[in-house]
Design a protein around this motif. Structure first.
Motif, PDB file in Angstrom:
ATOM      1  N   ASP A  64      -3.341 -12.816  -0.754  1.00 43.77           N
ATOM      2  CA  ASP A  64      -4.197 -11.843  -0.089  1.00 43.77           C
ATOM      3  C   ASP A  64      -3.375 -10.698   0.484  1.00 43.77           C
ATOM      4  N   VAL A  65      -2.228 -11.047   1.081  1.00 36.62           N
ATOM      5  CA  VAL A  65      -1.420 -10.058   1.800  1.00 36.62           C
ATOM      6  C   VAL A  65       0.038 -10.198   1.410  1.00 36.62           C
ATOM      7  N   LEU A  66       0.674  -9.068   1.130  1.00 34.32           N
ATOM      8  CA  LEU A  66       2.130  -9.002   1.031  1.00 34.32           C
ATOM      9  C   LEU A  66       2.626  -8.563   2.402  1.00 34.32           C
ATOM     10  N   LEU A  67       3.347  -9.437   3.086  1.00 34.85           N
ATOM     11  CA  LEU A  67       3.817  -9.194   4.449  1.00 34.85           C
ATOM     12  C   LEU A  67       5.313  -8.911   4.407  1.00 34.85           C
ATOM     13  N   ILE A  68       5.708  -7.735   4.903  1.00 34.14           N
ATOM     14  CA  ILE A  68       7.097  -7.291   4.827  1.00 34.14           C
ATOM     15  C   ILE A  68       7.620  -7.072   6.243  1.00 34.14           C
ATOM     16  N   GLU A  69       8.766  -7.659   6.543  1.00 32.20           N
ATOM     17  CA  GLU A  69       9.411  -7.430   7.836  1.00 32.20           C
ATOM     18  C   GLU A  69      10.772  -6.795   7.599  1.00 32.20           C
ATOM     19  N   SER A  70      11.039  -5.712   8.332  1.00 35.24           N
ATOM     20  CA  SER A  70      12.318  -5.022   8.204  1.00 35.24           C
ATOM     21  C   SER A  70      12.731  -4.501   9.570  1.00 35.24           C
ATOM     22  N   SER A  71      13.984  -4.730   9.941  1.00 37.96           N
ATOM     23  CA  SER A  71      14.457  -4.243  11.235  1.00 37.96           C
ATOM     24  C   SER A  71      14.480  -2.726  11.276  1.00 37.96           C
ATOM     25  N   GLU A  72      15.019  -2.116  10.219  1.00 38.29           N
ATOM     26  CA  GLU A  72      15.067  -0.649  10.146  1.00 38.29           C
ATOM     27  C   GLU A  72      14.331  -0.217   8.881  1.00 38.29           C
ATOM     28  N   MET A  73      13.168   0.354   9.044  1.00 36.43           N
ATOM     29  CA  MET A  73      12.352   0.785   7.911  1.00 36.43           C
ATOM     30  C   MET A  73      12.532   2.284   7.699  1.00 36.43           C
ATOM     31  N   SER A  74      12.768   2.677   6.442  1.00 39.04           N
ATOM     32  CA  SER A  74      12.923   4.093   6.117  1.00 39.04           C
ATOM     33  C   SER A  74      12.119   4.415   4.869  1.00 39.04           C
ATOM     34  N   ALA A  75      11.998   5.707   4.574  1.00 35.39           N
ATOM     35  CA  ALA A  75      11.234   6.135   3.404  1.00 35.39           C
ATOM     36  C   ALA A  75      11.855   5.635   2.105  1.00 35.39           C
ATOM     37  N   ASP A  76      13.132   5.289   2.124  1.00 37.16           N
ATOM     38  CA  ASP A  76      13.783   4.779   0.917  1.00 37.16           C
ATOM     39  C   ASP A  76      13.179   3.453   0.455  1.00 37.16           C
ATOM     40  N   ALA A  77      12.506   2.760   1.369  1.00 37.18           N
ATOM     41  CA  ALA A  77      11.921   1.462   1.024  1.00 37.18           C
ATOM     42  C   ALA A  77      10.599   1.598   0.282  1.00 37.18           C
ATOM     43  N   LEU A  78       9.990   2.780   0.297  1.00 44.07           N
ATOM     44  CA  LEU A  78       8.668   2.939  -0.302  1.00 44.07           C
ATOM     45  C   LEU A  78       8.634   2.577  -1.782  1.00 44.07           C
ATOM     46  N   PRO A  79       9.586   3.032  -2.621  1.00 45.02           N
ATOM     47  CA  PRO A  79       9.562   2.610  -4.036  1.00 45.02           C
ATOM     48  C   PRO A  79       9.660   1.093  -4.202  1.00 45.02           C
ATOM     49  N   GLN A  80      10.439   0.437  -3.332  1.00 47.33           N
ATOM     50  CA  GLN A  80      10.560  -1.024  -3.422  1.00 47.33           C
ATOM     51  C   GLN A  80       9.240  -1.698  -3.043  1.00 47.33           C
ATOM     52  N   ILE A  81       8.543  -1.152  -2.047  1.00 47.28           N
ATOM     53  CA  ILE A  81       7.245  -1.702  -1.662  1.00 47.28           C
ATOM     54  C   ILE A  81       6.241  -1.516  -2.787  1.00 47.28           C
ATOM     55  N   GLN A  82       6.233  -0.339  -3.392  1.00 48.49           N
ATOM     56  CA  GLN A  82       5.319  -0.080  -4.508  1.00 48.49           C
ATOM     57  C   GLN A  82       5.637  -0.999  -5.692  1.00 48.49           C
ATOM     58  N   ALA A  83       6.928  -1.194  -5.962  1.00 45.75           N
ATOM     59  CA  ALA A  83       7.310  -2.064  -7.079  1.00 45.75           C
ATOM     60  C   ALA A  83       6.865  -3.503  -6.824  1.00 45.75           C
TER      61      ALA A  83
END
Length: 321
Positions: A149-168
């Motif tokens: 139902d949910v993809l749950l992501i935890e990151s100490s330091e989140m940046s825009a560079d992570a967006l392609p990885q989230i989309q993938a």
């Protein structure tokens, strides 16, 4: 019954304003304005006068944020019920009905520490961790094909560079929505993640609050219709054939052949453009492949419509490609 035997009065329970705002994905200042000007929630108060929000009220705040982000004025939606907000947002209600929190949510977790914390407690709704990996990097490969139902992501330091990885990761899995928890993140990145349909919040100290976040995100998760799974057949009418039909239509009163020829040229152009985007940008490959296929299938339907119209009008059809 003596005073010593009297049962203590039950105290109201719930989330304070700051926690409720965070769980709903709202700045607490925005929630205060909404409360003061529009009375968005009728909430209980603690013995000390603090406003306390129930889980249902938190989910309703999340829906309010969703419809406001879609362009609706808060003044026009502030008093709507949860089911009305769900309909307005185009959201999918949970199987148990709007506001229900008793169903088990299947969760895929990117973050080993978070998975351990969630696995050690009981939450409402209950979270069933169906898959997990240590971090977002590599999550697409580690959890490919996982249904949740949910993809749950935890990151100490989140940046825009992570967006392609989230989309993938989202493309590689079968998930209805994504929740991103961070400790440090700039406001521009938060906005971009929300624009891509993620519920974004600062990581709560209480792991039980994560369940409410997941439920809130799921209640507001839209279900887009699936795209075509098969590639469209090649073009039946190339640009030269379309130009010939468009010119021939000038000899009859009906302008529809020319209009259809123009539409087909635009569809064919967009189809080519989508596949070019797919080749240029690997992170958006699946999205642009879907766009190219959709444009191709629309082209096939319009080609067939133009051929039927050409027969009806007695226009000469060129040899099919």
């Amino acid at each position: 019954m003596s005073k010593a035997e009297e049962k203590p009065e039950s105290k109201p329970t719930g989330y304070r304003s700051g926690v409720a705002a965070r769980l709903a994905g709202l700045p607490v200042e925005t929630l205060r304005v909404w409360e003061r000007r529009y009375g968005v929630s009728d909430v209980d108060r603690s013995p000390h006068g603090q406003r306390l929000y129930s889980a249902d009220q938190v989910r309703r705040l999340g829906l309010l944020k969703r419809v406001v982000d879609q362009g609706h004025a808060i003044g026009t939606v502030a008093r709507l019920a949860a089911d009305e907000l769900i309909a307005l947002a185009g959201a999918a209600p949970s199987p148990a009905g709007p506001g229900a929190i008793t169903q088990t949510l299947k969760i895929a977790v990117a973050g080993t520490a978070l998975a351990r914390r969630l696995g050690a407690i009981r939450t409402s709704p209950e979270l069933d961790i169906v898959a997990s990996c240590s971090q977002l990097e590599g999550a697409a490969e580690a959890m490919a094909g996982v249904a949740a139902d949910v993809l749950l992501i935890e990151s100490s330091e989140m940046s825009a560079d992570a967006l392609p990885q989230i989309q993938a990761a989202r493309r590689a899995m079968q998930v209805r929505t994504v929740v991103v928890l961070y400790r440090f993140c700039d406001s521009a990145t938060v906005r971009r993640l929300r624009e891509h349909g993620c519920l974004v919040a600062r990581a709560p100290s209480d792991a039980a609050e994560v369940a409410v976040l997941c439920s809130t995100a799921l209640t507001g998760a839209a279900r887009p219709p699936p795209g075509p799974l098969t590639a469209p057949p090649p073009r039946r009418l190339d640009d030269q054939a379309l130009a010939a039909l468009s010119s021939a239509s000038s000899s009859i009163n009906c302008e529809c052949p020319r209009h259809l020829a123009d539409i087909l040229m635009m569809l064919a152009s967009f189809e080519r453009y989508s596949y070019q985007c797919q080749n240029r940008n690997a992170s958006d490959a699946a999205l642009h492949e879907d766009l190219g296929r959709s444009a191709g299938h629309a082209r096939v339907m319009m080609e067939q419509a133009l051929e039927r119209l050409a027969y009806a009008e007695g226009l000469p059809l060129p040899d099919k490609q």
